[in-house]
Design a protein around this motif. Structure first.
Motif, PDB file in Angstrom:
ATOM      1  N   GLU A 365      27.606  23.253 -27.620  1.00 27.53           N
ATOM      2  CA  GLU A 365      28.934  23.726 -27.209  1.00 27.53           C
ATOM      3  C   GLU A 365      28.825  24.811 -26.136  1.00 27.53           C
ATOM      4  OE1 GLU A 365      32.788  26.026 -29.212  1.00 27.53           O
ATOM      5  OE2 GLU A 365      31.255  25.103 -30.492  1.00 27.53           O
ATOM      6  N   VAL A 366      27.880  25.710 -26.288  1.00 19.95           N
ATOM      7  CA  VAL A 366      27.686  26.771 -25.294  1.00 19.95           C
ATOM      8  C   VAL A 366      27.273  26.180 -23.955  1.00 19.95           C
ATOM      9  CG1 VAL A 366      26.196  28.720 -24.652  1.00 19.95           C
ATOM     10  CG2 VAL A 366      27.157  28.591 -26.954  1.00 19.95           C
ATOM     11  N   SER A 369      30.002  25.078 -21.649  1.00 25.18           N
ATOM     12  CA  SER A 369      30.980  26.048 -21.139  1.00 25.18           C
ATOM     13  C   SER A 369      30.747  26.353 -19.662  1.00 25.18           C
ATOM     14  CB  SER A 369      30.909  27.345 -21.946  1.00 25.18           C
ATOM     15  OG  SER A 369      29.693  28.023 -21.692  1.00 25.18           O
ATOM     16  N   GLU A 370      31.820  26.656 -18.951  1.00 28.49           N
ATOM     17  CA  GLU A 370      31.720  26.989 -17.529  1.00 28.49           C
ATOM     18  C   GLU A 370      30.977  28.295 -17.321  1.00 28.49           C
ATOM     19  OE1 GLU A 370      32.524  25.044 -14.961  1.00 28.49           O
ATOM     20  OE2 GLU A 370      32.976  23.541 -16.494  1.00 28.49           O
ATOM     21  N   ASP A 371      31.133  29.239 -18.260  1.00 27.81           N
ATOM     22  CA  ASP A 371      30.458  30.534 -18.133  1.00 27.81           C
ATOM     23  C   ASP A 371      28.944  30.355 -18.192  1.00 27.81           C
ATOM     24  OD1 ASP A 371      30.733  33.438 -17.955  1.00 27.81           O
ATOM     25  OD2 ASP A 371      29.846  33.471 -19.952  1.00 27.81           O
ATOM     26  N   TYR A 372      28.487  29.507 -19.112  1.00 27.83           N
ATOM     27  CA  TYR A 372      27.046  29.256 -19.194  1.00 27.83           C
ATOM     28  C   TYR A 372      26.541  28.549 -17.938  1.00 27.83           C
ATOM     29  CZ  TYR A 372      22.675  26.940 -20.075  1.00 27.83           C
ATOM     30  OH  TYR A 372      21.387  26.493 -19.930  1.00 27.83           O
ATOM     31  N   LYS A 373      27.291  27.562 -17.464  1.00 27.79           N
ATOM     32  CA  LYS A 373      26.863  26.809 -16.281  1.00 27.79           C
ATOM     33  C   LYS A 373      26.701  27.742 -15.082  1.00 27.79           C
ATOM     34  CE  LYS A 373      28.978  22.443 -17.744  1.00 27.79           C
ATOM     35  NZ  LYS A 373      30.085  21.479 -17.491  1.00 27.79           N
TER      36      LYS A 373
END
Length: 895
Positions: A365-366, A369-373
């Motif tokens: 799930e992480v 996420s766009e933040d992780y990418k």
């Protein structure tokens, strides 16, 4: 838009002035261009560039001095000249050369974030048919103040400050005014004045003679820019107090046996509550090599970018859904957190188990996420090699990549394929992506919180890298793997220090302008607004120890200028090859081993080489061979023999140069060695002259030039406030260059830099410095007080001005006086260790001073495990104690 530059600069033969331009475009595809200026007299340099980019919105530039393609001097990059782009105008700029300003600290991120100053540059000025722009830097202005101009022209108020024209803020501390040249009559005289931003009331005039604008010709559609020198006003001395504490030493009620980034956020609250504005940390990077307590050494990281997993705040992660696991975890956490020292191995194991479980639960799930990418894209350059290194270290149970059966030599393409999501082991590799993502997110939040609360985080950048690290694996060409960095002997370690780090290949690093260092500092600046350069002397010269040595006495400075045999003879000393061979006699053996062990040593480790002369057997003739022979032996006798044999190898007068075996270095501190006392009087005198000249005079200019190649580009590569640890054997060339680069020195009263002085005078500290009582490598104040009664008595009488005998143990009220004296010093920063802050209250500190120790430099196997004696929650609620600190800081002018 045409731009014409002119600048006065007296060059040396073969040098030229160059302007480096950055043209910003509306679509973001910014471009860089270079303009080489020309001269007829070697002083006035001019150049013109025509910029035709249709989507350009602004341009900025700074100057360099070049000799051929090499930059030999760099102008100040901290505040480039910046202008709004207008294709209908011709820009003519009358410039002057700018080095780092005397008040460079006022342009640092540390200063700006504390004073809520905008660091971004702005260039929105009105252009007229004929435009004259005046620009001046005024870092002296305080919040709520603005700059205005008043002069002899009616337009400028005819010297009436109530009709002064306000300037516009066009950059950090930069003020500009755009005037219609059609309404100006030159020459004219003027001054700058400071006004209250809201009321317009006059605060003060600038000092000194009137400024003068001589005849200036401005044609139609021209914009002429005149740069003034800095506002003629004395600035108040900005002074800050703070605390020095390793993250691992923090302790809150919710900690997991070791400090973490959540605890650091709570320490920001304590700093703000006590009027402190800075928290200095030790290095926070991943040191995982052996998964034992030996990884507690924070200066031996496996990556210059990856944060240490031990600092993960588990509280900020979601709960594991397995309730039995959570119950067991909480029991273990509470037990571990009740300990007063760090159990590094248990703490790491507890966190690693939890993080693996939560990764299994929510990793997919992480990753979606766009933040992780975004994090991955921004950090892939170092993150992928780090994850691969960590996976291979775990798989082969060693961080020594030379021992891996695969990928011992780094191959970027092969590692990229190895880390492909299609690979079976990808989930194990990607675990390290997840780990660093969470750590970066947590530390970023601490940084944001600290800045919002008026607290600067100060980082620590180690001088070396581990030879078993990602960097050594990926970029071995940037390091000399056949040497070891260390430090010459000092008061803390008479045998010198051997850190084991490879030394830098500065020549290779220089080829791309030290991009390795710039990228390292740039990443660091995401979290920190100030930093400490560990062992700044290493940028001048590093103490390089041969691979066969364990101790540091047989090292040599690198780079350096070794001596020939003829040079040595010029000092009156006839050179003999025996000076390179350890001197071993009956008397030395007796003094070293005593009568009980002497015979065994002679029989097992030595050969007879002459009358009353011995030599080490070939299988024991280096410290490394001796170490390997005694590996695993921990009994007292073996330790005494091993250390004694180490000392025998040091009994030489000269060591061969590492690159040229026919050139030599005097063995450092040899005057205290038996090899020296064996010389006759004239030889001793000659060697002493040679030794002192070699170490204190011969290299000064050479080392100055070496450091000047490296440090300017690095210091100016970020906006962080640069502080240097300049302790130890400091060459005379260090101070001048640090002054040029506006670097803060480190001042310790018990380690004065004046020769022959026992205790420094705090009132003589330079303003551009950091005052502290002791560093993490030293005893704390309470420990130091009890180490040497005679020295303590001298300090008590001469420095503290007390009569009678000094107390055996220093009470809290006297610790408070010592801390207060440091706070009142002229130093810009006064950063006191947490242990020494707590020492001012007898109820807040450990009963036993020895429990305050963080590191013992003489012990390479020291366990870094100090924890604060109380929870941060208790510290925050200690109102009387906190109020006392706040008053001390306020009274010292550091609030």
């Amino acid at each position: 838009m045409k731009i014409q530059l002119s600048i006065d600069y007296r060059t040396n033969w073969g040098e030229a002035v160059c302007a480096e331009f950055l043209i910003k475009k509306s679509k973001g595809n910014n471009v860089r261009r270079e303009l080489m200026l020309e001269t007829e007299d070697g002083v006035l340099w001019t150049g013109e560039m025509n910029i035709t980019d249709k989507d350009a919105i602004s341009l900025s530039y700074y100057y360099n001095i070049k000799k051929g393609d090499i930059v030999v001097r760099q102008g100040w990059m901290g505040m480039p000249r910046s202008f709004r782009f207008d294709n209908s105008k011709k820009l003519k700029v009358r410039d002057f050369w700018r080095d780092l300003p005397v008040r460079a600290h006022m342009y640092s991120n540390a200063y700006c974030h504390l004073h809520n100053l905008k660091i971004e540059h702005s260039s929105e000025l009105t252009y007229f048919d004929k435009t004259l722009i005046l620009r001046v830097n005024a870092p002296q202005l305080l919040e709520g103040q603005v700059l205005a101009i008043v002069g002899d022209l009616p337009l400028m108020g005819a010297w009436d400050a109530s009709h002064a024209l306000r300037l516009q803020a066009t950059g950090l501390h930069e003020w500009s005014i755009s005037l219609s040249a059609s309404s100006l009559v030159t020459p004219f005289e003027y001054k700058y004045v400071v006004l209250d931003e809201k009321t317009g009331d006059l605060k003060y005039w600038e000092e000194g003679a009137n400024r003068k604008c001589n005849h200036v010709s401005v044609a139609e559609n021209e914009v002429v820019v005149l740069y003034d020198d800095e506002l003629h006003v004395d600035a108040r001395h900005w002074k800050v107090a703070g605390v020095v504490v390793p993250v691992f030493s923090l302790r809150s009620e919710g900690s997991q046996g070791v400090g973490d980034f959540g605890d650091l956020k709570m320490m920001v609250d304590w700093a703000a509550k006590t009027q402190m504005h800075m928290i200095q940390l030790l290095p926070i990077y991943d040191t995982t090599q052996t998964r034992t307590w030996q990884d507690s050494y924070p200066y031996n990281s496996i990556s210059i970018y990856a944060l240490h997993p031990v600092y993960m705040d588990i509280r900020q992660l979601n709960d594991v859904k397995d309730k039995d696991f959570m119950h067991e975890y909480e029991l273990r956490r509470e037990q571990l957190n009740g300990e007063f020292t760090v159990d590094y191995e248990l703490a790491v194991r507890l966190k690693r188990t939890y993080i693996h479980r939560i990764y299994e639960q929510e990793g997919t799930e992480v990753f979606a996420s766009e933040d992780y990418k975004k994090f991955f894209d921004d950090n892939a350059k170092w993150l992928i090699p780090y994850a691969a290194f960590s996976y291979l270290r775990d798989k082969y149970e060693t961080s020594d990549f030379n021992r891996w059966p695969e990928f011992a030599t780094y191959d970027e393409a092969a590692i990229s394929r190895f880390c492909s999501p299609a690979r079976k082991h990808y989930k194990d590799v990607a675990y390290y992506y997840y780990l660093q993502y969470q750590l970066y997110k947590q530390l970023s939040e601490v940084t944001r919180y600290a800045r919002a609360n008026g607290v600067v985080l100060k980082g620590d950048i180690p001088i070396g890298i581990s030879r078993n690290s990602v960097e050594a694996w990926v970029e071995p060409h940037l390091f000399h793997m056949n040497g070891q960095a260390g430090a010459p002997p000092d008061a803390f370690c008479k045998e010198g220090q051997n850190w084991g780090f490879p030394t830098y290949n500065w020549e290779k690093m220089a080829e791309d302008g030290y991009s390795w260092w710039k990228e390292r500092l740039s990443k660091m600046s995401q979290f920190f607004d100030a930093y400490r350069i560990d062992h700044v002397l290493g940028f001048f010269r590093i103490w390089e120890v041969p691979l066969h040595s364990v101790q540091g006495l047989l090292g040599q400075f690198s780079p350096s200028m070794p001596m020939t045999r003829d040079e040595i003879r010029m000092y009156g000393l006839s050179f003999h090859d025996e000076y390179l061979v350890p001197l071993i006699t009956e008397g030395i053996l007796y003094d070293t081993f005593g009568p009980e062990l002497m015979q065994r040593v002679k029989e097992q480790f030595l050969n007879v080489s002459g009358r009353d002369r011995y030599q080490l057997k070939p299988e024991f003739d280096t410290q490394l061979k001796i170490k390997e022979f005694f590996a695993g032996a921990e009994d007292e006798e073996s330790e005494k023999i091993r250390n004694g044999l180490y000392s025998l190898t040091n009994h030489v007068l000269f060591v061969r140069d590492k690159d040229n075996p026919e050139m030599f270095h005097p063995r450092i501190e040899a005057m205290s060695d038996p090899a020296f006392t064996a010389l006759d009087g004239s030889e001793q005198s000659a060697f002493s002259r040679l030794h002192n000249d070699y170490y204190y005079n011969r290299h000064n200019n050479f080392w100055y030039e070496e450091a000047k190649k490296k440090l300017p580009a690095l210091v100016e590569s970020t906006g962080m406030l640069c502080c240097a640890e300049d302790l130890g054997m400091v060459p005379a060339c260090v101070r001048p260059l640090m002054e040029e680069l506006r670097m803060l020195s480190l001042e310790i009263q018990t380690m004065p830099k004046e020769y022959g002085v026992t205790f420094g005078r705090l009132e003589n500290n330079p303003y551009r410095s950091v005052a502290t009582i002791f560093t993490h490598d030293m005893a704390t104040l309470r420990m130091w007080w009890e180490e040497d009664q005679q020295r303590t008595q001298q300090y008590y009488h001469d420095i503290l001005q007390k009569d009678g005998m000094a107390p055996d143990s220093i009470p809290g009220w006297l610790c408070e006086e010592v801390v207060a004296r440091h706070l009142f010093s002229p130093s810009m920063l006064c950063l006191i260790s947490l242990q020494n802050w707590l020492s001012i209250d007898d109820t807040m500190r450990y009963p036993d001073p020895s429990e305050e120790r963080i590191n013992v430099p003489a012990n390479s196997r020291h366990y870094w495990r100090y924890r604060m004696p109380l929870y941060i929650e208790q510290l925050l609620n200690a109102d009387s104690f906190n109020d006392k600190i706040a008053r001390m800081i306020e009274h010292a002018g550091r609030a």
